[in-house]
Design an enzyme around this catalytic site. Structure first.
Site, PDB file in Angstrom:
ATOM      1  N   ASP A 183       0.844  -1.191   0.000  1.00  0.00           N
ATOM      2  CA  ASP A 183       0.000   0.000   0.000  1.00  0.00           C
ATOM      3  C   ASP A 183       0.881   1.243   0.000  1.00  0.00           C
ATOM      4  O   ASP A 183       1.535   1.542   0.993  1.00  0.00           O
ATOM      5  CB  ASP A 183      -0.901  -0.029   1.240  1.00  0.00           C
ATOM      6  N   HIS A 185      -0.492   4.121  -0.217  1.00  0.00           N
ATOM      7  CA  HIS A 185      -1.332   4.986   0.630  1.00  0.00           C
ATOM      8  C   HIS A 185      -1.423   6.409   0.093  1.00  0.00           C
ATOM      9  O   HIS A 185      -1.690   7.353   0.843  1.00  0.00           O
ATOM     10  CB  HIS A 185      -0.772   5.004   2.055  1.00  0.00           C
ATOM     11  N   GLU A 209      -1.229  -0.813  -4.072  1.00  0.00           N
ATOM     12  CA  GLU A 209      -2.452  -0.057  -3.793  1.00  0.00           C
ATOM     13  C   GLU A 209      -2.173   1.437  -3.736  1.00  0.00           C
ATOM     14  O   GLU A 209      -1.167   1.860  -3.176  1.00  0.00           O
ATOM     15  CB  GLU A 209      -3.034  -0.536  -2.461  1.00  0.00           C
ATOM     16  N   GLU A 235     -10.356   3.225  -2.528  1.00  0.00           N
ATOM     17  CA  GLU A 235     -10.869   3.553  -1.199  1.00  0.00           C
ATOM     18  C   GLU A 235     -11.227   5.026  -1.073  1.00  0.00           C
ATOM     19  O   GLU A 235     -12.041   5.399  -0.214  1.00  0.00           O
ATOM     20  CB  GLU A 235      -9.860   3.175  -0.115  1.00  0.00           C
ATOM     21  N   HIS A 285     -12.392  -2.508   0.102  1.00  0.00           N
ATOM     22  CA  HIS A 285     -11.583  -1.922   1.166  1.00  0.00           C
ATOM     23  C   HIS A 285     -12.356  -2.027   2.475  1.00  0.00           C
ATOM     24  O   HIS A 285     -13.530  -1.698   2.541  1.00  0.00           O
ATOM     25  CB  HIS A 285     -11.324  -0.453   0.812  1.00  0.00           C
TER      26      HIS A 285
END
Length: 382
Positions: A183, A185, A209, A235, A285
Site C-alpha cells: 500500500d 497509501h 495499492e 478507497e 476496502h
C-alpha cells in the site's frame, strides 16, 4: 412499515454504528464513517434522517436516489459515507423482514468462500515480520503492508532503498509461503511511484495499492504500462461516477470500493458490475468494523469478479476495541484456511451487542490520523 428513529453511536477504535428502528419492531444496523471525520458524517446522517423518518424502509432504491439527488450538491466522502451506513441498515431490515441473508436477495451465491487478507502495520522490517508471524498463527496467508514511509515529491536513493529493503526482508523471511500487497497509501508522487514500482518488481507483490492519490488518477494507465504488477485503487472514490472515469481510462486491475464510504451495498453492487464489464477485479476496502465487513461479504458473494476481502482483525488501529467485540455471533465470522464463508443469518447477518455499544459509545475517542511533515517542515501525505 415506517422508519421511526435513527440513532448513531461513535465507538472505539474509530468506528460509528447506526441503528434504524421501525414501527414494526424490526431494526437495521449500518456503519457510516469516515475515519477521522466521524462527527461530520454523524451530522450528515441526521440531516438525511429528517427525510427518512416516516418513510417505508423497503423502498431502498428510491430512498438511495432521494438521499443522493435531492440535495443540489452531491457526492464526496461525507455524504456518501452517510448514505452508505443508512443503505446498509435498510438492507439489514429488508433481509430480516424476508428472513433471508442479503446475498440471497441479490440473486444468490456466486461462490462458496472468499479469501481474506489482513493489514500488517509497522515500517521496520522486524515489526512487520513479527506481525505476519502472529497473524499466520490465526490462519492468514495473505497480507497488505506499507509500501513505504513518507516520500518527498522527488526523494533520494536512500529512501527508495529503505522501502525496498523492508519488502526484500519480508520475501526472504517467508518466501512464497505468503502473498502480500503493498500500500503506497497515496504517499508517493507520480515521479517517485514510477521509480519505486520498478524497484519492487523482483519481490512479486500481489498488487500495489494507491500508487498515487485518486486525484492523480490520470497516472494510473501510465504507471500500469510500465509494470506487470497489478495496480489497485478505490478507497478514496465515492460513487460509480468516480469509478467510471477510472475504468474508462484503464490502468487499475483491482477496484477497492469501501462499503462504508461509497454509497453502501446498493452503490457498490453497481460498481462491481461496472468493473466486471472491464475485466477488472474487486477487493473491497475494509479496515473498519463488523457491520462494514458484513456488507462487504454480501457483495463478495454475489459479484463474480470479487477476489479478496480485507478485514481489520488484529490491525494496529484497533485500540479500545477489536473487530468482533460488539458482535454476539462471532462464530459466523470465523475463517477456514484463510477464507470467509457466507453469512447465513437474515439481513446482514450481524447480531450486535447493543448494550455494549451503548456503554462504549459514552467515551468514544475522536480518532485523527497522524500529521506527518517532511524534513523541510512541509506537510507530508500520510
Amino acid at each position: 412499515m415506517k422508519i421511526t428513529k435513527i440513532t448513531t453511536y461513535r465507538l472505539p477504535p474509530r468506528w460509528m454504528f447506526l441503528k434504524i428502528e421501525t414501527d414494526e419492531g424490526v431494526v437495521g444496523w449500518g456503519e457510516p464513517v469516515i475515519e477521522g471525520r466521524a462527527r461530520t458524517v454523524e451530522a450528515a446522517v441526521h440531516e438525511l434522517g429528517d427525510y427518512l423518518i416516516g418513510q417505508d424502509p423497503s423502498r431502498i432504491n428510491d430512498l438511495w436516489q432521494v438521499m443522493y439527488r435531492a440535495g443540489f450538491y452531491r457526492g464526496g466522502p461525507i455524504l456518501m459515507s452517510a448514505i452508505a451506513g443508512i443503505d446498509q441498515a435498510l438492507w439489514d431490515i429488508k433481509g430480516k423482514v424476508l428472513n433471508a441473508p442479503v446475498w440471497q436477495l441479490m440473486g444468490g451465491l456466486v461462490r462458496d468462500k472468499i479469501k481474506a487478507y489482513s493489514w500488517v502495520g509497522g515500517d521496520r522490517p522486524a515489526d512487520v515480520i513479527g506481525g505476519i508471524k502472529t497473524l499466520r498463527e490465526i490462519g492468514f496467508d495473505t497480507f497488505k503492508l506499507n509500501g513505504c514511509e513518507e516520500l518527498g515529491l522527488i526523494d533520494n536513493s536512500r529512501a527508495v532503498d529503505a522501502a525496498v529493503n523492508t519488502v526484500a526482508q519480508i520475501r526472504e523471511a517467508f518466501g512464497n509461503q505468503i502473498e502480500f500487497g503493498l500500500d503506497f497509501h497515496g504517499r508517493v508522487s507520480a515521479p517517485m511511484a514510477k521509480v519505486l514500482i520498478k524497484e519492487l518488481e523482483p519481490y512479486r507483490p500481489l498488487f500495489i495499492e494507491e500508487p498515487v492519490l485518486a486525484e492523480q488518477a490520470e497516472y494510473y494507465p501510465k504507471l500500469a504500462a510500465q509494470t506487470h504488477i497489478p495496480l489497485a485503487a478505490g478507497e478514496r472514490m465515492f460513487s460509480r461516477f468516480d469509478f467510471k472515469r477510472v475504468l474508462e481510462a484503464g490502468g487499475i486491475s483491482i477496484l477497492q470500493p469501501d462499503l462504508s464510504h461509497a454509497g453502501g451495498i446498493t452503490e457498490c453492487y453497481k460498481i462491481a458490475g461496472m468493473a466486471e464489464a472491464y475485466d477488472v477485479t474487486l477487493a473491497p476496502h475494509c479496515p473498519l468494523g463488523p457491520i462494514a465487513l458484513a456488507a462487504c461479504l454480501h457483495i463478495d458473494f454475489v459479484s463474480y469478479n470479487a477476489v479478496l476481502q480485507e478485514q481489520s482483525m488484529g490491525i494496529h488501529y484497533n485500540k479500545g476495541a477489536e473487530l468482533l467485540d460488539f458482535v454476539k455471533n462471532k462464530e459466523d465470522f470465523s475463517m477456514v484456511g484463510g477464507f470467509f464463508k457466507p453469512l447465513t443469518k437474515p439481513g446482514l447477518g450481524v447480531e450486535i451487542d447493543e448494550a455494549k455499544v451503548i456503554e462504549f459509545s459514552k467515551n468514544a475517542p475522536d480518532w485523527r490520523n497522524p500529521l506527518w511533515r517532511h524534513e523541510d517542515n512541509s506537510v507530508a501525505e500520510w
